[in-house]
Design an enzyme around this catalytic site. Structure first.
Site, mmCIF file in Angstrom:
data_model
loop_
_atom_site.group_PDB
_atom_site.id
_atom_site.type_symbol
_atom_site.label_atom_id
_atom_site.label_comp_id
_atom_site.label_asym_id
_atom_site.label_seq_id
_atom_site.Cartn_x
_atom_site.Cartn_y
_atom_site.Cartn_z
ATOM 1 N N HIS A 370 0.832 -1.205 0.000
ATOM 2 C CA HIS A 370 0.000 0.000 0.000
ATOM 3 C C HIS A 370 0.868 1.259 0.000
ATOM 4 O O HIS A 370 0.659 2.171 -0.809
ATOM 5 C CB HIS A 370 -0.908 -0.017 1.225
ATOM 6 N N GLU A 371 1.855 1.295 0.882
ATOM 7 C CA GLU A 371 2.712 2.476 0.969
ATOM 8 C C GLU A 371 3.568 2.640 -0.282
ATOM 9 O O GLU A 371 3.761 3.757 -0.771
ATOM 10 C CB GLU A 371 3.594 2.400 2.219
ATOM 11 N N HIS A 374 1.462 4.220 -3.043
ATOM 12 C CA HIS A 374 1.348 5.672 -2.939
ATOM 13 C C HIS A 374 2.652 6.352 -3.333
ATOM 14 O O HIS A 374 2.638 7.412 -3.954
ATOM 15 C CB HIS A 374 0.946 6.070 -1.527
ATOM 16 N N HIS A 380 -6.423 7.089 -3.989
ATOM 17 C CA HIS A 380 -7.647 6.294 -3.994
ATOM 18 C C HIS A 380 -8.541 6.658 -5.172
ATOM 19 O O HIS A 380 -8.564 7.805 -5.621
ATOM 20 C CB HIS A 380 -8.436 6.511 -2.704
#
Length: 686
Positions: A370-371, A374, A380
């Site tokens: 997830h990190e 980004h 999102h």
């Protein structure tokens, strides 16, 4: 959160945590009993009364060619015991394993319908020793994290027909263009991983080698998520002289293990201090941010003042003149201190109001992936209730394929879009890759004879085998005289280097996957595709076999509908099917989904859909306004820009006043001269 907010700081927050830790999240688990193999390239183990056999090869692609390990005392030599492999039994799959010590492995086995995770038991206080390894399937988890980013059917590459034939998959590019498409080679975001003292002492058991192996296996698992993705889907006509953005992943260039805490309370490795996560990341950027790496990642086992925070990263932007952050970031100056903010952090410990506990392998994969996402530029997808113009395309409802992978809400994967990146996500990351891959991405470690992969120009490759159990393949990766194949590369090959006969079962069938036994054909080393079982036979989750494919429950011939998740929260935890007219509705009989199964906005618990994962988003520039000191720091850092803006506003104001005075004088002159039949026209200064 709307996409147009262009957020730069992403918090991955665990919304609801359970207090009974491992046994609550892992409904079924068992110890792993590894067996000694006579061949270095094969590992055997038992799990839940089944024997697993995995053929291994060295995992080179996770490492940079200049990979180094450091502690606070200087460089260290750590043996490389990282492997990728092919699961031979009990069914076909792909493996990412790391050897912690003799006959002790950790990692993951990826199957077409599930994933088996192997991890040490000591972080969860299931054992005090390094040796015991606990295993569990993803299907037996009840997590409070978004599972949508993990490998699923369309993201993990399998070669079911022939799990032994491990030819490298090359992107189809004409040879006359290969020299011009550097990104086909420069496909790895180089990493510096920094393990602080908390991680070293808790997860590493005060051992640099164990810490290193933990981190390498973690990145290898993350690569299983990233490398299959084609970021140019639908945009192949716009490649314009470069190769396709596929097989883009990570390689570790440096690991820094902090084997003792820092005495300074302000240092990011201070063990006594409880940090605010923003402040910790900022101090880490000052100390470790560097232009020599694509990303610099702090791996910790500490908890933060902000309850339930698991990670923090700066989002990358596609242009260098935009705000710094994420991959390949430029240098920034803050209050006279220079920093590169290509940094992120993640913790391996969850912190709720009730308790703290270590994350399991699955959860760590989600947090890190997830990190990193980004840091590559992904935000999102817009929520359904937003006014974003892309909401219909990037967050469709269930009737139009369901939410995409980067949805704010977790998805189980029933709908087609649940395993795909939305057009919004693909565009954001693709734009960042276009603008930055050439500046800091580097070449994946090249292959060679001896890596266990049959590549162009090779007839065989024995890989890590150093014994002479098989003499089918020589050290130059050529078949020996009289040999037709190598059993290390071809499943339909005998120990005497000949093809198996047409009765030899090369791939055992799996009725749950609607596949019967596959047998060799007698004239090839490859294993033919497995034939289907009879139609109508029951398969996974109450489904039904048809032409060798397991149809979900709703798509059974007797039902004739499509699987879906009811968007109504009151119905979201009931088994739902979609009619041909597009209506998603519960099946008769009040059949409820089990706890942990994904629903419209999280996962089911006690027949209710619970919202679990939230990303709290803030703009990077707002960090400096958190306190009075932050305001002063911002002013000092941007004094030149502020001065220019200030004097520009003064100049514009003076100009407007002068112009107003001139216009007023002109009007008065014209009015007073009217009686003399003369008109005085004042020259326009404009």
């Amino acid at each position: 959160m709307k996409i147009q907010d262009r957020s730069l700081l992403i918090f991955l927050v665990l919304g609801i945590l359970k207090s009974d830790a491992f046994n609550t999240r892992v409904k079924r688990h068992a110890p792993i009993r590894f067996q000694r193999s006579t061949r270095q390239s094969v590992v055997h183990f038992e799990f839940l009364d089944q024997e697993y056999v995995v053929d291994l090869e060295p995992n080179h692609s996770t490492f940079h060619e200049n990979f180094k390990v450091f502690t606070q005392d200087g460089p260290q030599i750590v043996p490389r015991d990282e492997y990728i492999g092919t699961v031979r039994e009990p069914r076909a799959g792909r493996a990412v394993l790391t050897q912690l010590e003799e006959n002790v492995y950790i990692g993951s086995l990826y199957f077409v319908d599930d994933t088996l995770h192997l991890e040490p038991s000591y972080p969860h206080q299931l054992s005090d020793d390094l040796g015991p390894v606990v295993g569990y399937f993803e299907s037996d988890l009840d997590l409070n994290l978004d599972l949508s980013a993990m490998p699923v059917r369309n993201q993990v590459s399998f070669r079911r027909a022939n799990p032994f034939l491990k030819h490298r998959r090359a992107i189809a590019i004409p040879s006359d263009r290969r020299k011009d498409v550097l990104n086909v080679k420069r496909n790895r975001c180089t990493l510096k991983l920094v393990a602080d003292y908390s991680f070293y002492s808790i997860f590493g058991k005060n051992n640099t080698g164990i810490v290193t192996k933990f981190l390498v296996n973690m990145i290898a698992r993350v690569n299983e998520i990233y490398t299959p993705i084609n970021w140019d889907v639908g945009k192949e006509d716009d490649i314009s002289g470069r190769g396709r953005f596929q097989n883009m992943g990570f390689s570790i260039k440096e690991i820094k293990v902090l084997d003792r805490p820092n005495a300074s309370d302000s240092h990011y490795n201070s063990y006594s201090r409880i940090w605010e996560v923003e402040r910790l990341l900022r101090e880490f950027a000052f100390a470790e941010g560097s232009k020599d790496f694509c990303l610099v990642h702090l791996v910790t086992a500490r908890t933060f003042r902000e309850v339930a925070t698991l990670g923090l990263a700066y989002v990358s932007y596609k242009k260098w003149d935009e705000t710094a952050g994420g991959i390949c970031s430029k240098q920034e100056t803050f209050n006279g201190r220079v920093a590169y903010i290509n940094v992120l952090l993640s913790t391996s410990f969850a912190n709720s109001e009730q308790s703290t506990y270590p994350l399991i392998t699955k959860e760590i994969d989600i947090v890190v992936s997830h990190e990193y996402g980004h840091a590559w530029g992904a935000t999102h997808d817009p929520t359904i209730d937003s006014d974003d113009p892309d909401v219909e395309e990037c967050s469709p409802n269930d009737q139009n394929g369901g939410k995409y992978l980067m949805s704010q809400y977790a998805q189980k994967g029933y709908d087609a879009n649940n395993v795909l990146f939305s057009p919004c996500s693909r565009k954001l990351i693709r734009d960042v890759l276009i603008g930055k891959w050439e500046s800091c991405f580097q070449e994946e470690m090249t292959s060679f004879c001896g890596n266990g992969i049959v590549e162009d120009g090779e007839e065989c490759d024995n890989g890590v085998d150093t014994d002479n159990e098989f003499n089918c393949c020589d050290k130059f990766c050529r078949l020996a005289v009289g040999a037709k194949c190598s059993p290390l590369n071809h499943i339909c090959c005998t120990p005497t280097c000949q093809f198996h006969n047409s009765t030899h079962v090369c791939l055992p069938g799996d009725s749950l996957l609607c596949k019967a036994d596959a047998v060799c054909n007698g004239f090839s080393g490859e294993c033919p595709s497995a034939p289907p079982v009879r139609d109508g036979q029951e398969c996974l989750e109450g489904g039904e076999c048809l032409n060798g494919v397991c149809l979900p429950f709703c798509e059974k011939m007797s039902i004739g509908k499509k699987s879906c998740i009811c968007e109504d929260l009151e119905l979201s935890c009931r088994l739902c099917c979609r009619d041909y007219n597009g209506t998603c509705a519960p099946v008769p009989g009040h059949v409820y989904l089990r706890d942990g199964v994904r629903c419209s906005k999280g996962s089911c618990r006690d027949r209710k859909c619970v919202n679990e994962v939230v990303d709290n988003v803030r703009n990077y520039f707002l960090i400096t306004f958190q306190t009075t000191g932050g305001v002063l720091e911002f002013i000092k850092t941007h004094i030149v820009v502020i001065a220019i803006i200030f004097f520009t506003l003064i100049f514009v104001g003076i100009y407007k006043i002068v112009k107003y005075g001139e216009n007023f004088t002109e009007k008065v002159t014209h009015k007073t001269a009217g009686g003399c039949r003369s008109v005085f026209v004042k020259a326009d200064v404009n």
